[in-house]
Design a protein around this motif. Sequence first.
Motif, PDB file in Angstrom:
ATOM      1  N   ALA A  71      51.527  16.793  31.974  1.00  0.00           N
ATOM      2  CA  ALA A  71      51.864  15.865  32.235  1.00  0.00           C
ATOM      3  C   ALA A  71      52.589  16.090  33.773  1.00  0.00           C
ATOM      4  CB  ALA A  71      53.253  15.294  31.535  1.00  0.00           C
ATOM      5  N   ILE A  72      52.483  17.503  33.445  1.00  0.00           N
ATOM      6  CA  ILE A  72      53.211  18.208  35.317  1.00  0.00           C
ATOM      7  C   ILE A  72      51.725  18.455  35.379  1.00  0.00           C
ATOM      8  CG2 ILE A  72      53.909  20.403  35.759  1.00  0.00           C
ATOM      9  CD1 ILE A  72      55.732  21.248  33.378  1.00  0.00           C
ATOM     10  N   LEU A  73      50.911  19.407  34.919  1.00  0.00           N
ATOM     11  CA  LEU A  73      49.030  19.245  35.956  1.00  0.00           C
ATOM     12  C   LEU A  73      48.877  17.777  35.756  1.00  0.00           C
ATOM     13  CD1 LEU A  73      48.137  22.457  33.369  1.00  0.00           C
ATOM     14  CD2 LEU A  73      49.831  22.318  35.219  1.00  0.00           C
ATOM     15  N   GLN A  74      48.180  17.080  35.618  1.00  0.00           N
ATOM     16  CA  GLN A  74      47.822  15.367  36.209  1.00  0.00           C
ATOM     17  C   GLN A  74      48.720  15.107  37.040  1.00  0.00           C
ATOM     18  OE1 GLN A  74      44.879  14.400  33.720  1.00  0.00           O
ATOM     19  NE2 GLN A  74      45.135  13.155  35.943  1.00  0.00           N
ATOM     20  N   LYS A  75      50.278  15.449  37.233  1.00  0.00           N
ATOM     21  CA  LYS A  75      50.748  15.407  38.702  1.00  0.00           C
ATOM     22  C   LYS A  75      49.996  15.670  40.025  1.00  0.00           C
ATOM     23  CE  LYS A  75      54.863  13.610  37.128  1.00  0.00           C
ATOM     24  NZ  LYS A  75      55.930  14.471  36.951  1.00  0.00           N
ATOM     25  N   VAL A  76      49.460  16.979  39.467  1.00  0.00           N
ATOM     26  CA  VAL A  76      48.426  17.708  40.598  1.00  0.00           C
ATOM     27  C   VAL A  76      47.706  17.548  40.230  1.00  0.00           C
ATOM     28  CG1 VAL A  76      47.703  20.070  41.369  1.00  0.00           C
ATOM     29  CG2 VAL A  76      49.929  19.687  40.027  1.00  0.00           C
ATOM     30  N   VAL A  77      46.880  17.016  40.016  1.00  0.00           N
ATOM     31  CA  VAL A  77      45.265  16.187  39.920  1.00  0.00           C
ATOM     32  C   VAL A  77      45.239  15.308  40.292  1.00  0.00           C
ATOM     33  CG1 VAL A  77      42.871  15.577  38.673  1.00  0.00           C
ATOM     34  CG2 VAL A  77      44.868  17.567  37.833  1.00  0.00           C
ATOM     35  N   ASP A  78      46.467  13.918  40.325  1.00  0.00           N
ATOM     36  CA  ASP A  78      46.489  12.632  40.828  1.00  0.00           C
ATOM     37  C   ASP A  78      46.771  12.611  42.909  1.00  0.00           C
ATOM     38  OD1 ASP A  78      45.428  12.263  38.463  1.00  0.00           O
ATOM     39  OD2 ASP A  78      47.293  11.408  37.815  1.00  0.00           O
ATOM     40  N   GLU A  79      47.036  14.242  43.274  1.00  0.00           N
ATOM     41  CA  GLU A  79      48.184  14.274  44.625  1.00  0.00           C
ATOM     42  C   GLU A  79      46.930  14.284  45.388  1.00  0.00           C
ATOM     43  OE1 GLU A  79      49.631  13.773  47.489  1.00  0.00           O
ATOM     44  OE2 GLU A  79      51.101  14.486  45.872  1.00  0.00           O
ATOM     45  N   VAL A 131      41.155  20.679  29.703  1.00  0.00           N
ATOM     46  CA  VAL A 131      39.712  20.141  30.038  1.00  0.00           C
ATOM     47  C   VAL A 131      39.192  19.283  31.313  1.00  0.00           C
ATOM     48  CG1 VAL A 131      37.060  20.546  29.549  1.00  0.00           C
ATOM     49  CG2 VAL A 131      38.701  21.857  28.488  1.00  0.00           C
ATOM     50  N   THR A 132      39.681  18.185  30.301  1.00  0.00           N
ATOM     51  CA  THR A 132      39.598  16.864  31.574  1.00  0.00           C
ATOM     52  C   THR A 132      39.969  17.230  32.827  1.00  0.00           C
ATOM     53  OG1 THR A 132      39.172  15.427  29.311  1.00  0.00           O
ATOM     54  CG2 THR A 132      39.436  14.642  31.581  1.00  0.00           C
ATOM     55  N   PRO A 133      41.242  17.549  32.796  1.00  0.00           N
ATOM     56  CA  PRO A 133      41.778  17.162  34.509  1.00  0.00           C
ATOM     57  C   PRO A 133      41.509  18.481  35.167  1.00  0.00           C
ATOM     58  CG  PRO A 133      43.608  17.901  32.468  1.00  0.00           C
ATOM     59  CD  PRO A 133      42.137  17.331  32.113  1.00  0.00           C
ATOM     60  N   LEU A 134      41.693  19.063  34.537  1.00  0.00           N
ATOM     61  CA  LEU A 134      40.155  20.288  35.229  1.00  0.00           C
ATOM     62  C   LEU A 134      39.281  20.283  35.641  1.00  0.00           C
ATOM     63  CD1 LEU A 134      41.038  23.955  36.422  1.00  0.00           C
ATOM     64  CD2 LEU A 134      40.379  24.901  34.295  1.00  0.00           C
ATOM     65  N   ALA A 135      38.575  19.674  34.964  1.00  0.00           N
ATOM     66  CA  ALA A 135      37.095  19.528  35.776  1.00  0.00           C
ATOM     67  C   ALA A 135      37.567  18.278  36.498  1.00  0.00           C
ATOM     68  CB  ALA A 135      36.418  19.028  34.532  1.00  0.00           C
ATOM     69  N   GLN A 136      38.647  17.919  36.881  1.00  0.00           N
ATOM     70  CA  GLN A 136      38.358  16.873  37.655  1.00  0.00           C
ATOM     71  C   GLN A 136      38.884  17.555  39.281  1.00  0.00           C
ATOM     72  OE1 GLN A 136      41.338  14.140  35.545  1.00  0.00           O
ATOM     73  NE2 GLN A 136      41.204  12.921  37.291  1.00  0.00           N
ATOM     74  N   ILE A 137      39.375  18.163  39.446  1.00  0.00           N
ATOM     75  CA  ILE A 137      39.535  19.269  40.229  1.00  0.00           C
ATOM     76  C   ILE A 137      38.863  20.045  40.889  1.00  0.00           C
ATOM     77  CG2 ILE A 137      41.018  22.019  41.041  1.00  0.00           C
ATOM     78  CD1 ILE A 137      43.025  20.486  39.177  1.00  0.00           C
ATOM     79  N   ILE A 138      37.693  20.532  39.653  1.00  0.00           N
ATOM     80  CA  ILE A 138      36.346  21.305  39.564  1.00  0.00           C
ATOM     81  C   ILE A 138      35.302  19.950  40.563  1.00  0.00           C
ATOM     82  CG2 ILE A 138      34.165  22.065  39.023  1.00  0.00           C
ATOM     83  CD1 ILE A 138      36.386  23.455  36.872  1.00  0.00           C
ATOM     84  N   ARG A 139      35.152  19.129  39.622  1.00  0.00           N
ATOM     85  CA  ARG A 139      34.393  17.653  40.239  1.00  0.00           C
ATOM     86  C   ARG A 139      34.558  17.996  41.802  1.00  0.00           C
ATOM     87  NH1 ARG A 139      35.060  15.173  36.818  1.00  0.00           N
ATOM     88  NH2 ARG A 139      33.843  16.079  35.503  1.00  0.00           N
ATOM     89  N   GLN A 140      35.165  17.666  42.012  1.00  0.00           N
ATOM     90  CA  GLN A 140      36.296  17.474  43.610  1.00  0.00           C
ATOM     91  C   GLN A 140      36.177  18.388  44.448  1.00  0.00           C
ATOM     92  OE1 GLN A 140      40.300  16.626  44.182  1.00  0.00           O
ATOM     93  NE2 GLN A 140      40.078  17.080  46.562  1.00  0.00           N
ATOM     94  N   GLY A 141      35.637  19.821  44.018  1.00  0.00           N
ATOM     95  CA  GLY A 141      35.031  21.109  45.021  1.00  0.00           C
ATOM     96  C   GLY A 141      33.792  20.873  45.018  1.00  0.00           C
ATOM     97  N   VAL A 142      33.222  20.905  44.437  1.00  0.00           N
ATOM     98  CA  VAL A 142      32.100  20.383  44.213  1.00  0.00           C
ATOM     99  C   VAL A 142      31.199  19.991  45.418  1.00  0.00           C
ATOM    100  CG1 VAL A 142      29.794  20.086  43.415  1.00  0.00           C
ATOM    101  CG2 VAL A 142      31.630  21.146  41.905  1.00  0.00           C
ATOM    102  N   ASN A 143      32.312  18.316  45.212  1.00  0.00           N
ATOM    103  CA  ASN A 143      32.137  17.738  46.478  1.00  0.00           C
ATOM    104  C   ASN A 143      32.549  18.036  47.648  1.00  0.00           C
ATOM    105  OD1 ASN A 143      30.834  15.421  43.945  1.00  0.00           O
ATOM    106  ND2 ASN A 143      32.682  14.338  44.240  1.00  0.00           N
ATOM    107  N   GLU A 144      33.350  18.108  47.783  1.00  0.00           N
ATOM    108  CA  GLU A 144      33.732  18.944  49.105  1.00  0.00           C
ATOM    109  C   GLU A 144      33.188  19.948  49.578  1.00  0.00           C
ATOM    110  OE1 GLU A 144      38.070  19.669  48.506  1.00  0.00           O
ATOM    111  OE2 GLU A 144      38.434  18.111  48.631  1.00  0.00           O
ATOM    112  N   GLY A 145      32.330  20.883  48.796  1.00  0.00           N
ATOM    113  CA  GLY A 145      31.480  21.923  48.751  1.00  0.00           C
ATOM    114  C   GLY A 145      32.386  22.994  49.053  1.00  0.00           C
ATOM    115  N   ILE A 146      32.957  22.718  48.433  1.00  0.00           N
ATOM    116  CA  ILE A 146      33.911  24.373  48.500  1.00  0.00           C
ATOM    117  C   ILE A 146      33.715  25.365  46.935  1.00  0.00           C
ATOM    118  CG2 ILE A 146      36.280  25.307  48.010  1.00  0.00           C
ATOM    119  CD1 ILE A 146      37.631  22.860  48.952  1.00  0.00           C
TER     120      ILE A 146
END
Length: 206
Positions: A71-79, A131-146
Motif C-alpha cells: 500500500a505504501i509502495l503503490q503510492k510511489v509508483v502512482d506519483e 513484482v508488478t509495481p516494480l515492473a511499472q517503474i522499470i517500464r517507465q524508466g525504459v520509456n524515459e531512456g534511463i
Amino acid sequence: MARSADKHDDKKRELLSIAEKLFMEKGYQKTSLDDILRASGISKGGFYHYFKSKDEVLSESINNMIDEVLAILQKVVDEEKLGALDKLNLFLSEKSKFQSSKAEYAKLLGVLMQTDVSQYIYYVTVSRKLVTPLAQIIRQGVNEGIFDVQFPEETADILTRIINSVMQSAPYLEYLSDAEKHKRYVSSVQTMISRTLGLKAPIKLY
C-alpha cells in the motif's frame, strides 16, 4: 452481521499474533498446533474455524506484511510527478523504512526463512504482489531512456528476489545488528540493481 464479522476478524488477528510470537520464541518447525491452542486457549475445532493449518497461519502473516508495505509502495509508483529513477530510489527507501519499523517482524522472518516451506510461501507471495509495481517503474524508466532493460516484468522478478534474498541467509540476524555487515550487503545489492538496469552510477538503496 457486521458486528459478527468484526469479532471473527479480531479473533483471527489475535490467533495470528499469538502464533507469530511462538514462531519467534520457539522457531516455526518446533511450534506445534497444540502450542498455539494452549497459548490461545482455543479448541482445535475453534482454530479450524479461522485457519486450516499452521502453514496457513504463516501464509496469512506474510500476506499481511506484504499488503501493508505494498500500500505504501503503490503510492510511489502512482506519483505522476516523479521520474523513474526517483521512483525507484523512493520505492527502495520506503521499503527499507517499512522494514526498519518492523524490526521484530524482520527477526521473525529471519527465523521463518530457514525452512523450505516458509521460503516457498514468502517468494510466491512476494512475486505475486511486489513484482508488478516494480515492473511499472522499470517500464517507465525504459520509456524515459534511463534503464536499459529488455524485459521489465522478468527483470522486476529477478530484482525482487535479489533484494529479499538476504532473509534466506544464515547470518541474516547479524545483518540486522552489525552495521558493517549491513553496509556491505546494501552496497552489494545497490551494485547488482544498478548493473541489472544498465545504470552507470549506483542507485541509493537506503
